[in-house]
Write an enzyme that holds these catalytic residues in place. Structure first.
Site, mmCIF file in Angstrom:
data_model
loop_
_atom_site.group_PDB
_atom_site.id
_atom_site.type_symbol
_atom_site.label_atom_id
_atom_site.label_comp_id
_atom_site.label_asym_id
_atom_site.label_seq_id
_atom_site.Cartn_x
_atom_site.Cartn_y
_atom_site.Cartn_z
ATOM 1 N N ASP A 127 0.837 -1.195 0.000
ATOM 2 C CA ASP A 127 0.000 0.000 0.000
ATOM 3 C C ASP A 127 0.876 1.252 0.000
ATOM 4 O O ASP A 127 2.029 1.198 0.428
ATOM 5 C CB ASP A 127 -0.846 0.064 1.284
ATOM 6 C CG ASP A 127 -1.997 -0.923 1.273
ATOM 7 O OD1 ASP A 127 -2.174 -1.639 0.280
ATOM 8 O OD2 ASP A 127 -2.731 -0.961 2.290
ATOM 9 N N ARG A 140 -0.461 -0.694 -8.574
ATOM 10 C CA ARG A 140 -1.882 -0.428 -8.340
ATOM 11 C C ARG A 140 -2.026 1.095 -8.288
ATOM 12 O O ARG A 140 -1.392 1.756 -7.476
ATOM 13 C CB ARG A 140 -2.339 -1.001 -7.003
ATOM 14 C CG ARG A 140 -3.779 -0.611 -6.673
ATOM 15 C CD ARG A 140 -4.034 -0.629 -5.188
ATOM 16 N NE ARG A 140 -3.793 -1.930 -4.664
ATOM 17 C CZ ARG A 140 -3.402 -2.138 -3.394
ATOM 18 N NH1 ARG A 140 -3.207 -1.135 -2.575
ATOM 19 N NH2 ARG A 140 -3.197 -3.357 -2.957
HETATM 20 P P1 FDA Z 1 -13.851 8.912 -6.158
HETATM 21 O O1 FDA Z 1 -13.490 9.260 -4.753
HETATM 22 O O2 FDA Z 1 -13.919 9.986 -7.160
HETATM 23 O O3 FDA Z 1 -15.178 8.070 -6.129
HETATM 24 C C1 FDA Z 1 -15.883 7.737 -7.306
HETATM 25 C C2 FDA Z 1 -17.245 7.208 -6.894
HETATM 26 O O4 FDA Z 1 -17.088 5.971 -6.189
HETATM 27 C C3 FDA Z 1 -17.964 8.111 -5.894
HETATM 28 O O5 FDA Z 1 -18.709 9.091 -6.557
HETATM 29 C C4 FDA Z 1 -18.828 7.129 -5.144
HETATM 30 O O6 FDA Z 1 -19.975 6.837 -5.881
HETATM 31 C C5 FDA Z 1 -17.953 5.905 -5.075
HETATM 32 N N1 FDA Z 1 -17.156 5.853 -3.840
HETATM 33 C C6 FDA Z 1 -15.831 6.115 -3.716
HETATM 34 N N2 FDA Z 1 -15.444 5.942 -2.439
HETATM 35 C C7 FDA Z 1 -16.539 5.573 -1.752
HETATM 36 C C8 FDA Z 1 -16.780 5.251 -0.394
HETATM 37 N N3 FDA Z 1 -15.816 5.261 0.514
HETATM 38 N N4 FDA Z 1 -18.048 4.914 -0.032
HETATM 39 C C9 FDA Z 1 -19.053 4.866 -0.939
HETATM 40 N N5 FDA Z 1 -18.868 5.165 -2.249
HETATM 41 C C10 FDA Z 1 -17.642 5.518 -2.651
HETATM 42 N N6 FDA Z 1 -5.421 4.903 -1.098
HETATM 43 C C11 FDA Z 1 -4.154 5.172 -0.677
HETATM 44 O O7 FDA Z 1 -3.838 6.335 -0.407
HETATM 45 N N7 FDA Z 1 -3.246 4.158 -0.558
HETATM 46 C C12 FDA Z 1 -3.535 2.870 -0.887
HETATM 47 O O8 FDA Z 1 -2.684 1.989 -0.771
HETATM 48 C C13 FDA Z 1 -4.839 2.578 -1.366
HETATM 49 N N8 FDA Z 1 -5.197 1.325 -1.757
HETATM 50 C C14 FDA Z 1 -6.391 1.121 -2.409
HETATM 51 C C15 FDA Z 1 -6.651 -0.108 -3.011
HETATM 52 C C16 FDA Z 1 -7.807 -0.292 -3.766
HETATM 53 C C17 FDA Z 1 -8.070 -1.607 -4.431
HETATM 54 C C18 FDA Z 1 -8.721 0.795 -3.905
HETATM 55 C C19 FDA Z 1 -9.968 0.645 -4.733
HETATM 56 C C20 FDA Z 1 -8.489 1.980 -3.288
HETATM 57 C C21 FDA Z 1 -7.334 2.173 -2.528
HETATM 58 N N9 FDA Z 1 -7.052 3.399 -1.920
HETATM 59 C C22 FDA Z 1 -5.779 3.638 -1.449
HETATM 60 C C23 FDA Z 1 -8.116 4.424 -1.767
HETATM 61 C C24 FDA Z 1 -8.092 5.448 -2.894
HETATM 62 O O9 FDA Z 1 -6.986 6.284 -2.771
HETATM 63 C C25 FDA Z 1 -9.347 6.345 -2.894
HETATM 64 O O10 FDA Z 1 -9.389 7.066 -1.693
HETATM 65 C C26 FDA Z 1 -10.657 5.604 -3.057
HETATM 66 O O11 FDA Z 1 -10.544 4.545 -3.956
HETATM 67 C C27 FDA Z 1 -11.755 6.547 -3.561
HETATM 68 O O12 FDA Z 1 -11.421 7.074 -4.809
HETATM 69 P P2 FDA Z 1 -12.088 6.610 -6.199
HETATM 70 O O13 FDA Z 1 -10.989 6.356 -7.154
HETATM 71 O O14 FDA Z 1 -12.984 5.482 -5.954
HETATM 72 O O15 FDA Z 1 -12.820 7.875 -6.767
#
Ligand code: FDA
Length: 310
Positions: free
Chosen positions: A133, A183
Site C-alpha cells: 500500500d 496499483r
Molecule cells: P472517487 O473518490 O472519485 O469516487 C468515485 C465514486 O465511487 C464516488 O462518486 C462514489 O460513488 C464511489 N465511492 C468512492 N469511495 C466511496 C466510499 N468510501 N463509499 C461509498 N462510495 C464511494 N489509497 C491510498 O492512499 N493508498 C492505498 O494503498 C490505497 N489502496 C487502495 C486499493 C484499492 C483496491 C482501492 C480501490 C483503493 C485504494 N485506496 C488507497 C483508496 C483510494 O486512494 C481512494 O481514496 C478511493 O478509492 C476513492 O477514490 P475513487 O478512485 O474510488 O474515486
C-alpha cells in the site's frame, strides 16, 4: 479539499476520537458495510463467497498502521505468513496487501525490509503476490526504495501509486523500466497543496493520464496495472483506451474495495472484465473507516441514519 473531507481526515488521526468511536455500537454497525468482520476467518469467508458467487478474486489487508514496537511488526508479519499458508492450503484466488508502517517502517528500513522479504519469499514459494500500500507522503520515498529492493528479489510484488500526488508521474516513469506491478489509486490521505492536486478534476485527469501510460507502446512485457478506482466515468474511459489498442502492452485488472459501488462491480463482472475486490479486516479499523467516510459525504449521512435507527 472540501471542508468535510478535511475534518474527516483530521479525525482519522485523532486518538481521543478513535478510542471512543471504536467502542460505540452504531459506528461499529456502520463499519460492517465496508468490512465483513474483524478476523482472518471473516475475510476468508467473504473471499470464498465472492469467488464462488461472482468469480472475483480478492486482496486481503489486515488493518493497522504506525505500530509502537518491532515486536508488533513481527506479529503482523507472522499473521500474514499464516494468511498466505491458509490461502495456499485452500487454493483460493486471494492476494495480500500490506502497509509498510505495519511491518516496522517507523523503526528502520532494514527491519521493515526483513519482514517484507519474509512475506515475499513465502508468496514466491506458494505462487502468491504481495502488494504494498502507499501511505501518506512522508512514506513515499522509503516505500518506493523498499519496493525497488524487493522487486529485484522477486516479481511477485507490486506497489500502489497515488494520482493526487504531483510527483507520481515522475515516480511512474522511473519505475516502468522494471516492468512493475502497479496499483493506481487517487489517494486517501490529507496532503498539502504543494504536494497534491487540490482539485478533484485534476486528480481524476492525472489518474487517466497515468493509467493510459500503461497502454502505450514500449511498455516492458510483464508490466501490470491494477486500476484501483470506483469512479465509473474513469472505468469506462480506461476500458475504451484498453479496447482501442490492437495489442495491450500491460496486463490489467480493475480493483475495488469491498462494499463500495457494488452495482458497478456487478456490471464489470457480467461483462467479463477482470475485477479484484480488496477486503480489509481487523480490530484497528478507525483511521481506515474515517478515510472511507471522507471519500464520499453521503457516507456520513448513512452513519447519521444508523444513529437515528438505534
Ligand atoms: P472517487 O473518490 O472519485 O469516487 C468515485 C465514486 O465511487 C464516488 O462518486 C462514489 O460513488 C464511489 N465511492 C468512492 N469511495 C466511496 C466510499 N468510501 N463509499 C461509498 N462510495 C464511494 N489509497 C491510498 O492512499 N493508498 C492505498 O494503498 C490505497 N489502496 C487502495 C486499493 C484499492 C483496491 C482501492 C480501490 C483503493 C485504494 N485506496 C488507497 C483508496 C483510494 O486512494 C481512494 O481514496 C478511493 O478509492 C476513492 O477514490 P475513487 O478512485 O474510488 O474515486
Amino acid at each position: 479539499m472540501s471542508i468535510m473531507r478535511s475534518v474527516l481526515l483530521a479525525g482519522a488521526e485523532n486518538a481521543w476520537l478513535r478510542e471512543r468511536a471504536m467502542r460505540t455500537p452504531f459506528v461499529r454497525r456502520s463499519v460492517s458495510r465496508f468490512m465483513p468482520g474483524e478476523t482472518m476467518e471473516d475475510a476468508l469467508e467473504a473471499s470464498r463467497r465472492l469467488i464462488t458467487e461472482q468469480g472475483t478474486g480478492t486482496i486481503l489487508t489486515h488493518l493497522g498502521e504506525n505500530l509502537s514496537s518491532l515486536a508488533e511488526a513481527a506479529a503482523v508479519t507472522a499473521h500474514y505468513l499464516e494468511l498466505l499458508d491458509r490461502v495456499h492450503r485452500e487454493q483460493l484466488n486471494v492476494q495480500v496487501s500490506v502497509k509498510l508502517t505495519q511491518l516496522g517502517l517507523d523503526h528502520g528500513n532494514e527491519d521493515c525490509f526483513r519482514n517484507l522479504a519474509l512475506l515475499v519469499d513465502r508468496a514466491d514459494a506458494v505462487g502468491n503476490m504481495i502488494w504494498i500500500d502507499m501511505e501518506s507522503t512522508k512514506y513515499v520515498d522509503p516505500t518506493l526504495a523498499l519496493f525497488r529492493r524487493i522487486r529485484e528479489r522477486s516479481a511477485r510484488t507490486g506497489v500502489c501509486l497515488q494520482s493526487y500526488l504531483k510527483r507520481t508521474a515522475a515516480d511512474l516513469e522511473a519505475l516502468l523500466p522494471m516492468a512493475p506491478a502497479i496499483r493506481l489509486v487517487k489517494g486517501a490521505y490529507r496532503e498539502p497543496p504543494e504536494l497534491a492536486f487540490a482539485q478533484k478534476a485534476d486528480v481524476d485527469e492525472n489518474y487517466f493520464r497515468l493509467a493510459s501510460r500503461f497502454f502505450d507502446r514500449g511498455i516492458p512485457p510483464g508490466t501490470f496495472l491494477g486500476i484501483g478506482t470506483h469512479d465509473a466515468a474513469l472505468v469506462d474511459r480506461l476500458r475504451a483506451v484498453a479496447a482501442s489498442k490492437v495489442q495491450t502492452p500491460a496486463r490489467h485488472e480493475f480493483e475495488m474495495l469491498y462494499g463500495i459501488q457494488r452495482p458497478l462491480q456487478t456490471r464489470l463482472v457480467r461483462n467479463g472484465v477482470p475485477l479484484r475486490v480488496l477486503i480489509s479486516y481487523g480490530e484497528f479499523w478507525f483511521p481506515w473507516y474515517m478515510r472511507r467516510l471522507a471519500e464520499r459525504p453521503a457516507n456520513v449521512l448513512f452513519v447519521a441514519k444508523s444513529l437515528l435507527a438505534r
